[in-house]
Design an enzyme around this catalytic site. Structure first.
Site, PDB file in Angstrom:
ATOM      1  N   GLU A 126       0.694  -0.980  -0.030  1.00 10.91           N
ATOM      2  CA  GLU A 126      -0.007   0.169   0.026  1.00 10.91           C
ATOM      3  C   GLU A 126       0.883   1.265   0.049  1.00 10.91           C
ATOM      4  O   GLU A 126       2.082   0.928   0.276  1.00 10.91           O
ATOM      5  CB  GLU A 126      -0.831   0.018   1.144  1.00 10.91           C
ATOM      6  CG  GLU A 126      -1.881  -0.907   1.321  1.00 10.91           C
ATOM      7  CD  GLU A 126      -2.921  -1.199   2.362  1.00 10.91           C
ATOM      8  OE1 GLU A 126      -2.875  -0.145   3.131  1.00 10.91           O
ATOM      9  OE2 GLU A 126      -3.558  -2.069   2.218  1.00 10.91           O
ATOM     10  N   GLY A 130       4.939  -1.210   2.823  1.00  4.27           N
ATOM     11  CA  GLY A 130       5.479  -2.159   1.750  1.00  4.27           C
ATOM     12  C   GLY A 130       5.790  -3.597   2.477  1.00  4.27           C
ATOM     13  O   GLY A 130       5.024  -4.442   2.391  1.00  4.27           O
ATOM     14  N   SER A 131       7.072  -3.437   3.238  1.00  7.61           N
ATOM     15  CA  SER A 131       7.516  -4.924   3.554  1.00  7.61           C
ATOM     16  C   SER A 131       6.678  -5.050   4.996  1.00  7.61           C
ATOM     17  O   SER A 131       7.001  -5.892   5.613  1.00  7.61           O
ATOM     18  CB  SER A 131       8.804  -4.599   3.785  1.00  7.61           C
ATOM     19  OG  SER A 131       9.692  -4.513   2.612  1.00  7.61           O
ATOM     20  N   ARG A 262      36.202  -8.783 -28.041  1.00 11.30           N
ATOM     21  CA  ARG A 262      36.703  -7.413 -27.836  1.00 11.30           C
ATOM     22  C   ARG A 262      38.271  -7.645 -27.550  1.00 11.30           C
ATOM     23  O   ARG A 262      38.794  -8.025 -26.642  1.00 11.30           O
ATOM     24  CB  ARG A 262      36.130  -7.008 -26.462  1.00 11.30           C
ATOM     25  CG  ARG A 262      36.666  -5.451 -26.296  1.00 11.30           C
ATOM     26  CD  ARG A 262      36.293  -4.385 -26.955  1.00 11.30           C
ATOM     27  NE  ARG A 262      36.568  -3.063 -26.558  1.00 11.30           N
ATOM     28  CZ  ARG A 262      36.485  -1.954 -27.105  1.00 11.30           C
ATOM     29  NH1 ARG A 262      36.064  -2.093 -28.624  1.00 11.30           N
ATOM     30  NH2 ARG A 262      36.551  -0.846 -26.765  1.00 11.30           N
ATOM     31  N   GLN A 330      30.787  -4.409 -16.248  1.00 11.64           N
ATOM     32  CA  GLN A 330      32.187  -4.112 -15.977  1.00 11.64           C
ATOM     33  C   GLN A 330      33.082  -4.713 -17.297  1.00 11.64           C
ATOM     34  O   GLN A 330      33.825  -3.931 -17.818  1.00 11.64           O
ATOM     35  CB  GLN A 330      32.490  -4.396 -14.755  1.00 11.64           C
ATOM     36  CG  GLN A 330      33.971  -3.481 -14.528  1.00 11.64           C
ATOM     37  CD  GLN A 330      33.682  -1.922 -14.085  1.00 11.64           C
ATOM     38  OE1 GLN A 330      32.589  -1.776 -13.601  1.00 11.64           O
ATOM     39  NE2 GLN A 330      34.894  -1.297 -14.266  1.00 11.64           N
ATOM     40  N   HIS A 332      31.978  -5.353 -20.312  1.00 11.59           N
ATOM     41  CA  HIS A 332      31.719  -4.642 -21.411  1.00 11.59           C
ATOM     42  C   HIS A 332      32.230  -3.451 -21.435  1.00 11.59           C
ATOM     43  O   HIS A 332      32.200  -2.780 -22.602  1.00 11.59           O
ATOM     44  CB  HIS A 332      30.132  -4.589 -21.422  1.00 11.59           C
ATOM     45  CG  HIS A 332      29.404  -5.827 -21.809  1.00 11.59           C
ATOM     46  ND1 HIS A 332      29.440  -7.004 -21.076  1.00 11.59           N
ATOM     47  CD2 HIS A 332      29.031  -6.269 -23.085  1.00 11.59           C
ATOM     48  CE1 HIS A 332      28.872  -7.937 -21.715  1.00 11.59           C
ATOM     49  NE2 HIS A 332      28.512  -7.450 -22.718  1.00 11.59           N
ATOM     50  N   GLY A 333      32.968  -2.644 -20.368  1.00 11.36           N
ATOM     51  CA  GLY A 333      33.430  -1.650 -20.276  1.00 11.36           C
ATOM     52  C   GLY A 333      32.502  -0.333 -20.730  1.00 11.36           C
ATOM     53  O   GLY A 333      31.110  -0.637 -20.524  1.00 11.36           O
ATOM     54  N   GLU A 357       9.039  -8.646  -2.877  1.00 10.34           N
ATOM     55  CA  GLU A 357       8.821  -9.577  -1.920  1.00 10.34           C
ATOM     56  C   GLU A 357       9.454  -9.349  -0.683  1.00 10.34           C
ATOM     57  O   GLU A 357      10.170 -10.191  -0.022  1.00 10.34           O
ATOM     58  CB  GLU A 357       8.996 -10.807  -2.382  1.00 10.34           C
ATOM     59  CG  GLU A 357       8.320 -11.300  -3.611  1.00 10.34           C
ATOM     60  CD  GLU A 357       6.886 -11.899  -3.319  1.00 10.34           C
ATOM     61  OE1 GLU A 357       6.363 -11.403  -2.316  1.00 10.34           O
ATOM     62  OE2 GLU A 357       6.344 -11.990  -4.495  1.00 10.34           O
ATOM     63  N   GLU A 361      17.016  -5.587   3.488  1.00 14.08           N
ATOM     64  CA  GLU A 361      16.926  -5.377   4.856  1.00 14.08           C
ATOM     65  C   GLU A 361      15.898  -6.149   5.594  1.00 14.08           C
ATOM     66  O   GLU A 361      15.985  -6.939   6.577  1.00 14.08           O
ATOM     67  CB  GLU A 361      16.484  -4.054   5.023  1.00 14.08           C
ATOM     68  CG  GLU A 361      17.778  -3.011   4.720  1.00 14.08           C
ATOM     69  CD  GLU A 361      17.802  -2.955   3.067  1.00 14.08           C
ATOM     70  OE1 GLU A 361      17.258  -3.297   2.332  1.00 14.08           O
ATOM     71  OE2 GLU A 361      19.182  -2.890   2.988  1.00 14.08           O
TER      72      GLU A 361
END
Lengths: 373, 395
Positions: A126, A130-131, A262, A330, A332-333, A357, A361
């Site tokens: 709502e 949430g949690s 690459r 990372q 893939h640069g 879900e 935390e």
């Protein structure tokens, strides 16, 4: 112990893999770039009985296990995670009917959802909670011929075009669960939200203004449905974890493929030790996450799943997916941030799983409360 | 050691902050991070407006020699960067003011200085960088774009990529290969300047993951450039690029940007209730905010030390790498923390549902480039290992 998939599970996995590659690949742009849901896929999902994997065939299901459900979601997420979320939601809704509805209601709704004739959505989040579902403000009041529901739900997937919604509301001070046909007077949805990842899953607010439902729409009797919520979330966490395994597998495959092609320093970057470390770390974390997820599915099938097990799985797997997809980028640069490569979508989608879900935390809190002391 | 600023410095720093605070008030909706300059016409107009105000105050040439309009010190320039970072205000062309001007002052001849510094100081000319190529990014020396000398001109052919703001810029600085047969790939490179309207220059967009247009591919087909547009010497452009690369990575603006994010977040946590209690009362939230504050203070101290070293020309070759890694990776941690704290609201794009104007949904995607651009962090760590720790040099 036996870590192998059964022959049936392996065959199912292979068929879903083939289906996902053929049918979902063309839908990526529709969902991710245009933020639209491709409704034409639904009959095809039904034809494969993917909406009903773990349910009894007499209700339209395939009679398979939760491990198979996890495998299907993994294969879907490798290609298009947003579609896996759609699939997951149908299972969560059908699971509520399966566990809490009357025989007549099961026969009315479950086959219809499995056959893609109806779509369900599921609501407990709502605007102000949430949690922490104990804080929900949506209320149901008993009247002579049923119940009147008032309130609002937030972040509801499929809501703009769902036919039925399983909704949690407070009745006489305790949490109850109702199902509500979305064409009832007083039921409305807000505008579609635009969001970071898992795009195309059509998320919106839902509003209840004096929505009347008959008595038999109260699922499983009055009150005590915090447990039903927790149960729904345990299967939700398994589903999310399975999808994260798929995302990580795709991320690793993309990173390997890119690094093989690459060229830098006169050779493929795959030969560079800095890349070796990233790929090795990705592969290691992926394997740990995969087996934790499969174990969670196994526990579910054995009826031994616990809130703690699912919270541990969800926490580890979703946070690992964020790391693994980030490392994939990372590798893939600069090209990692370009729309020309798949990895940027995996990176955006991965973050979403940490938030659904119950955030990480909340999972930590659930785990700590259940540690042996 | 003296960690304090002088009264004079504090006064000037406050003036920078006051002006930027006013400029923040007219920021276009949806403007997130300095690269928003390039995406929309509104963003670009805002950038030009801020630039003109800074230029009128002489702030774009603060630490230049007096004969070119300078009036302050290197630390003054750092203070302006801090103020701009804190309020997320553009106006100092990152390529012209931050990179090219100090490079011209260090390596350009008098003619180059006379022709190009005034346009930077007055904000009349905006620049872009044409360095990376499809097969030369972190390994920049592998670039293949050629500039073949023909009398008093070079004729350039090749392709550049990841050119930020090339679709907006008036001029470009490029590194090109003028001696294709040089023995080593670092040799035979030249650093030169040209007008983006020169015939043969074609700019095509490279869209970012959220669809923004910040980056470009730039195709160079028989582009004629006068030889007197070279900065430094022909075939000795690598040293010029290295000089410029050092100016790219001081990063105090980015650190102040994080400072503002943290302050906004603390305010949000104080004002937002979850389960009936302020978020700021949640031990998990407090713990993470405190950790971010500690990390930020450490990064700020490191950046100030490097700014001080830079102002005294005492910068070690690996200093810029250290602060780039520290600030870029801290920004990633801060953004992840915020999206955790916001929960599902952290995923929502700018709309009535988004928290803090949706800044962090966008910034979650933008922060990634900080650990990629100008040499990935893997490359930076190699530089530190080699230059700072005297470990054997890798390729």
């Amino acid at each position: 112990m036996d870590f192998n998939l059964t022959e049936q599970q392996q065959m199912f996995k292979n068929s879903v893999k083939k289906f996902a590659e053929q049918e979902l690949t063309p839908l990526v742009d529709t969902m991710d770039k245009q933020n639209n849901f491709p409704h034409e896929i639904r009959p095809k999902l039904a034809a494969m009985n993917l909406y009903g994997i773990p349910f009894d065939p007499k209700y339209g299901g395939a009679g398979a296990d939760h491990a198979s459900l996890a495998l299907a979601l993994e294969e879907f997420a490798k290609i298009l995670a947003a579609m896996a979320i759609h699939l997951q939601l149908q299972h969560v809704v059908n699971d509520r009917f399966n566990k809490l509805a009357t025989e007549a209601q099961k026969k009315q709704w479950m086959p219809a959802i499995c056959e893609a004739k109806k779509v369900g959505c599921f609501g407990f989040t709502e605007p102000d909670t949430g949690s922490n579902p104990k804080m929900i403000k949506t209320v149901a009041k008993e009247v002579k011929d049923g119940y009147i529901i008032n309130g609002a739900k937030r972040f509801i997937t499929n809501a703009p075009w769902a036919d039925v919604m399983c909704v949690f509301a407070k009745l006489e001070g305790d949490i109850s669960l109702f199902f509500v046909e979305t064409n009832r007077k007083g039921f409305s949805t807000g505008p579609k939200m635009d969001k970071l990842g898992l795009r195309g899953t059509d998320l919106s607010d839902v509003f209840f203004e004096d929505v009347h439902v008959p008595k038999d729409h109260l699922m499983g009797g009055k009150g005590g449905k915090f447990d039903a919520l927790k149960d729904a979330m345990t299967i939700g966490k398994l589903c999310l974890s399975a999808q994260c395994v798929g995302l990580m597998q795709a991320s690793l495959e993309e990173a390997i493929k890119y690094s093989m092609h690459r060229m830098h320093f006169d050779e493929p970057i795959f030969n560079l030790q800095a890349i070796h470390w990233l790929l090795a770390e990705m592969a290691s974390r992926l394997e740990a996450a995969r087996w934790l997820t499969y174990r969670a599915a196994f526990l579910k099938d054995q009826g031994q799943d616990t809130i703690k097990d699912m919270a541990i799985t969800k926490l580890f797997v979703t946070s690992t997916a964020v790391d693994v997809c980030r490392w994939g980028m990372q590798v893939h640069g600069a090209y990692g941030i370009s729309k020309e490569y798949k990895i940027e979508r995996l990176f955006r989608d991965a973050k979403m799983y940490e938030l659904l879900e119950g955030t990480s935390e909340i999972q930590r809190e659930l785990i700590v409360k259940r540690l042996p002391r | 050691m003296d960690f304090k600023f002088s009264d004079e410095q504090l006064k000037l720093r406050k003036e920078f902050f006051d002006v930027c605070k006013d400029l923040e008030k007219i920021k276009p909706k949806g403007y997130v991070g300095l690269e928003s300059n390039f995406d929309t016409d509104e963003g670009w107009e805002y950038h030009l407006h801020c630039a003109k105000i800074f230029a009128q105050k002489g702030w774009l040439a603060l630490d230049w020699p007096v004969e070119y309009g300078g009036s302050g010190t290197m630390m003054d320039r750092v203070f302006l960067a801090e103020a701009r970072g804190y309020y997320d205000v553009p106006g100092a062309d990152v390529f012209g003011v931050e990179m090219l001007a100090p490079t011209i002052l260090g390596a350009g001849n008098d003619d180059i200085k006379r022709r190009f510094l005034p346009g930077i100081a007055s904000a009349d000319v905006m620049w872009c960088e044409l360095w990376s190529e499809p097969n030369a990014g972190s390994d920049l020396a592998s670039l293949t774009t050629t500039a073949i000398r023909n009398g008093d001109e070079y004729v350039i052919n090749g392709q550049k990529t990841w050119s930020t703001g090339a679709h907006r810029a008036h001029w470009a600085f490029a590194v090109v290969r003028t001696s294709p047969n040089a023995e080593k790939k670092h040799q035979g490179l030249t650093f030169l300047l040209f007008d983006m309207k020169t015939p043969g220059v074609t700019v095509k967009p490279l869209l970012y993951m959220e669809g923004g247009h910040y980056y470009n591919e730039v195709f160079l087909d028989d582009v004629h450039v006068p030889v007197n547009n070279v900065v430094g010497e022909e075939n000795k452009g690598w040293a010029v690029t290295q000089m410029l690369a050092g100016f790219e990575r001081s990063n105090l603006g980015a650190i102040m940007c994080m400072q503002r994010q943290l302050e906004d977040l603390v305010k949000y946590c104080n004002e937002t209730k979850m389960a009936g209690k302020p978020l700021s009362g949640n031990p998990l939230v407090r713990n993470r905010l405190a950790q971010a504050a500690c990390d930020l203070e450490a990064a700020r101290c490191l950046a100030y030390r490097i700014a001080d070293a830079q102002s005294k020309h005492e910068m070690a070759p690996f200093d810029a790498s250290a602060v780039k890694i520290t600030s870029g990776e801290l920004q990633a941690r801060v953004v992840h923390m915020v999206t955790d704290l916001f929960g599902p609201y952290g995923q929502v794009k700018i709309s009535k549902w988004a928290k803090l104007n949706g800044f962090f949904e966008t910034w979650y995607q933008h922060q990634f480039r900080l650990n990629i651009a100008m040499g990935t962090n893997e490359i930076q760590r190699n530089i530190i290992a080699w230059n700072g720790l005297s470990l054997p040099r890798m390729k």
